[in-house]
Design an enzyme around this catalytic site. Structure first.
Site, PDB file in Angstrom:
ATOM      1  N   ASN A 153       0.852  -1.197   0.000  1.00 45.25           N
ATOM      2  CA  ASN A 153       0.000   0.000   0.000  1.00 45.25           C
ATOM      3  C   ASN A 153       0.884   1.242   0.000  1.00 45.25           C
ATOM      4  OD1 ASN A 153       0.523   0.820   2.856  1.00 45.25           O
ATOM      5  ND2 ASN A 153      -0.350  -1.211   3.214  1.00 45.25           N
ATOM      6  N   ASP A 170      -4.824  -6.148   5.302  1.00 45.08           N
ATOM      7  CA  ASP A 170      -5.870  -6.924   5.970  1.00 45.08           C
ATOM      8  C   ASP A 170      -5.878  -8.375   5.496  1.00 45.08           C
ATOM      9  OD1 ASP A 170      -6.931  -4.905   7.597  1.00 45.08           O
ATOM     10  OD2 ASP A 170      -7.836  -3.975   5.829  1.00 45.08           O
ATOM     11  N   LYS A 179       8.013 -17.786 -10.042  1.00 45.07           N
ATOM     12  CA  LYS A 179       7.281 -16.703 -10.693  1.00 45.07           C
ATOM     13  C   LYS A 179       6.135 -17.269 -11.541  1.00 45.07           C
ATOM     14  CE  LYS A 179       7.835 -12.798 -13.728  1.00 45.07           C
ATOM     15  NZ  LYS A 179       8.616 -12.186 -14.783  1.00 45.07           N
ATOM     16  N   PRO A 211      -3.616 -11.644  10.683  1.00 51.28           N
ATOM     17  CA  PRO A 211      -3.942 -11.365  12.091  1.00 51.28           C
ATOM     18  C   PRO A 211      -4.003  -9.864  12.333  1.00 51.28           C
ATOM     19  CG  PRO A 211      -1.675 -12.138  11.855  1.00 51.28           C
ATOM     20  CD  PRO A 211      -2.307 -12.264  10.509  1.00 51.28           C
ATOM     21  N   ASP A 212      -4.855  -9.459  13.252  1.00 52.31           N
ATOM     22  CA  ASP A 212      -4.940  -8.041  13.617  1.00 52.31           C
ATOM     23  C   ASP A 212      -3.955  -7.788  14.759  1.00 52.31           C
ATOM     24  OD1 ASP A 212      -5.646  -5.550  14.780  1.00 52.31           O
ATOM     25  OD2 ASP A 212      -7.600  -5.680  13.796  1.00 52.31           O
ATOM     26  N   ILE A 213      -2.874  -7.110  14.442  1.00 58.76           N
ATOM     27  CA  ILE A 213      -1.771  -6.940  15.398  1.00 58.76           C
ATOM     28  C   ILE A 213      -2.238  -6.151  16.618  1.00 58.76           C
ATOM     29  CG2 ILE A 213       0.567  -6.038  15.702  1.00 58.76           C
ATOM     30  CD1 ILE A 213       0.819  -6.228  12.578  1.00 58.76           C
ATOM     31  N   PHE A 229      -4.333   3.876  14.558  1.00 58.89           N
ATOM     32  CA  PHE A 229      -4.416   4.873  13.489  1.00 58.89           C
ATOM     33  C   PHE A 229      -5.473   4.442  12.486  1.00 58.89           C
ATOM     34  CE2 PHE A 229      -1.165   8.232  13.485  1.00 58.89           C
ATOM     35  CZ  PHE A 229      -0.623   7.959  14.734  1.00 58.89           C
ATOM     36  N   LYS A 268     -13.612   1.846  14.862  1.00 58.18           N
ATOM     37  CA  LYS A 268     -12.375   1.068  15.054  1.00 58.18           C
ATOM     38  C   LYS A 268     -11.918   1.125  16.502  1.00 58.18           C
ATOM     39  CE  LYS A 268     -10.517   1.424  10.534  1.00 58.18           C
ATOM     40  NZ  LYS A 268      -9.522   1.752   9.576  1.00 58.18           N
TER      41      LYS A 268
HETATM   42  O1  C5P Z   1      -9.525  -1.088  10.544  1.00 59.41           O
HETATM   43  P1  C5P Z   1      -8.105  -1.456  10.739  1.00 59.41           P
HETATM   44  O2  C5P Z   1      -7.999  -2.834  11.332  1.00 59.41           O
HETATM   45  O3  C5P Z   1      -7.304  -1.309   9.484  1.00 59.41           O
HETATM   46  O4  C5P Z   1      -7.507  -0.410  11.833  1.00 59.41           O
HETATM   47  C1  C5P Z   1      -6.328   0.293  11.685  1.00 59.41           C
HETATM   48  C2  C5P Z   1      -5.467   0.201  12.921  1.00 59.41           C
HETATM   49  O5  C5P Z   1      -5.231  -1.166  13.251  1.00 59.41           O
HETATM   50  C3  C5P Z   1      -4.100   0.795  12.716  1.00 59.41           C
HETATM   51  O6  C5P Z   1      -3.647   1.265  13.967  1.00 59.41           O
HETATM   52  C4  C5P Z   1      -3.271  -0.400  12.258  1.00 59.41           C
HETATM   53  O7  C5P Z   1      -1.887  -0.251  12.533  1.00 59.41           O
HETATM   54  C5  C5P Z   1      -3.872  -1.519  13.059  1.00 59.41           C
HETATM   55  N1  C5P Z   1      -3.871  -2.824  12.378  1.00 59.41           N
HETATM   56  C6  C5P Z   1      -3.120  -3.846  12.897  1.00 59.41           C
HETATM   57  N2  C5P Z   1      -3.148  -5.081  12.292  1.00 59.41           N
HETATM   58  C7  C5P Z   1      -3.891  -5.301  11.209  1.00 59.41           C
HETATM   59  C8  C5P Z   1      -4.685  -4.263  10.664  1.00 59.41           C
HETATM   60  C9  C5P Z   1      -4.631  -3.021  11.268  1.00 59.41           C
HETATM   61  O8  C5P Z   1      -2.416  -3.654  13.878  1.00 59.41           O
HETATM   62  N3  C5P Z   1      -3.889  -6.498  10.640  1.00 59.41           N
END
Ligand code: C5P
Length: 403
Positions: free
Chosen positions: A210, A282, A292, A309-311, A333, A347
């Site tokens: 991105n 995501d 390739k 995973p959502d960190i 953020f 969020k």
């Molecule tokens: O809606 P979203 O999950 O993208 O929310 C954005 C926030 O979540 C940001 O702080 C981003 O660094 C964090 N994030 C994360 N892991 C993910 C997606 C987003 O830590 N996989």
């Protein structure tokens, strides 16, 4: 905003080949808004001339304690009384030895002894001279006396050797001086930051990423160090230098994919504040190809995604303190293309975090400027369009108040 606005800096130059960099240093200090008054030792004048320094600073250069142009002939008192800091770059082994003993046999050493402002030294010498017990004793004594040492760095030396003793680069010295003047609102705190984009491989040469540049996250890292914190930065692929690296107050783990960022972050999540600034993908590619992917006529390949995973969520959910409370204060953020406030608020609640920061406007990617919307339990507040470093400092102030 200039970070040294209205600061009066006495720039001392002692005799070493690194003195050629002092001219650049003076320029950088002035660019940051400082007024610079140069004082040179006799040996320094063998390497650069007072004329050079005078032309760059627009101020007369002092070289002798016997200067008759000062009415009461007390140059050492005058200069040190009006200064906000004395910065000596380069500081030679000889000068450091003298200062550590309180000797005052020329203008520069005399005004250091007569000062009532901070003294910062950027050592520069051959590595054997730096390693010598006598120099190390001087260093020890100077630190005990409250003198701040900037560097030295390691690397190629003018004498042809390689090792510790090089003067820090003028940009690094300027950044450290700027940091020195910032309020230590996060002294002793450990701060974890994710920054930049992630890269999700499709095959060994292609991937999905991105437009995040990492600039906001890196600015927050710098501002946190300036505020006295110890920082760990988990950075996705971005071409940015580690801020204030020479202070030893920052460690960095470079990662590529969201999964790697997740693992590196969770490993370091035992901290006081977590800023999730990274633009994490995501979704990743379910099965990246080992080789390739070849073109097959007009037929386009189909990519299968899996959720990453959502960190941030995992830090909130899994990191606990001894008393069972979520340990770090978590700041998220949000970058949105529509309805920033509503999405950011959603969020904040979904992730269970106290504070979320929205990037306002479409032009924040890659730019040095940004405009932020801060949302917490009490409502929203805008931080007006400014340099990302200025905004990062404002954010640090805000978070420091909350923890
Ligand atoms: O809606 P979203 O999950 O993208 O929310 C954005 C926030 O979540 C940001 O702080 C981003 O660094 C964090 N994030 C994360 N892991 C993910 C997606 C987003 O830590 N996989």
């Amino acid at each position: 905003m200039q970070s040294l606005l209205n600061q009066k800096i006495v720039l001392g130059i002692s005799g070493g080949i690194a003195a050629y960099k002092s001219a650049e240093l003076a320029r950088l200090l002035i660019q940051e808004g400082a007024s610079v008054q140069v004082v040179m030792t006799e040996a320094a004048q063998q390497f650069v001339t007072p004329v050079t320094m005078q032309a760059l600073t627009g101020n007369p250069v002092y070289t002798s304690q016997w200067d008759r142009t000062i009415a009461n002939n007390m140059a050492h008192i005058e200069l040190s009384r009006s200064a906000d800091a004395i910065l000596i770059a380069p500081a030679s082994a000889d000068l450091m030895a003298k200062l550590s003993l309180g000797l005052a046999d020329d203008l520069l050493t005399t005004l250091c002894l007569a000062r009532d402002c901070p003294l910062l030294l950027a050592p520069a010498m051959n590595k054997q001279m730096w390693d010598h017990d006598a120099t190390q004793r001087s260093v020890q004594r100077l630190i005990e006396d409250g003198v701040a040492l900037l560097g030295p760095a390691s690397g190629f030396q003018a004498c042809g050797e390689v090792g510790l003793g090089r003067m820090l680069e003028p940009t690094e010295i300027t950044e450290q001086l700027v940091a020195f003047f910032q309020k230590k609102l996060l002294a002793g705190k450990r701060v974890l930051i994710t920054a930049g984009p992630t890269f999700e491989a499709i095959d060994p040469v292609r991937g999905i990423t991105n437009r995040s540049s990492g600039k906001m996250g890196f600015a927050i890292a710098r501002a946190a160090i300036e505020a006295g914190a110890q920082v760990h930065l988990v950075a996705g692929p971005c071409d940015l230098n580690t801020p204030l690296e020479a202070t030893g107050k920052i460690t960095r783990t470079n990662v590529v994919s969201a999964k790697e960022m997740h693992a590196a972050t969770l490993k370091s999540a035992d901290c006081d504040i977590f800023f999730a600034v990274a633009a994490v993908a995501d979704w990743g590619i379910a099965k990246p190809a080992k080789d390739k992917i070849k073109r097959q006529g007009q037929k386009a390949p189909t990519l299968e995604f899996i959720a990453n995973p959502d960190i941030l969520l995992d830090v909130v959910k899994t990191v606990k303190t001894e008393n069972g409370k979520s340990r770090p204060y978590c700041v998220g953020f949000a970058a949105e293309s529509t309805d920033l406030a509503t999405h950011a608020q959603e969020k904040r609640q979904r992730k269970g975090i106290p504070l979320i920061v929205g990037n306002i406007g479409p032009d924040t990617f890659g730019s040095d400027l940004n405009q932020l919307l801060i949302i917490d339990e009490r409502g929203r507040k805008k931080l007006a369009r400014a340099n990302k470093l200025d905004l990062a400092r404002q954010l640090i102030q805000l978070v420091a108040k909350k923890i």
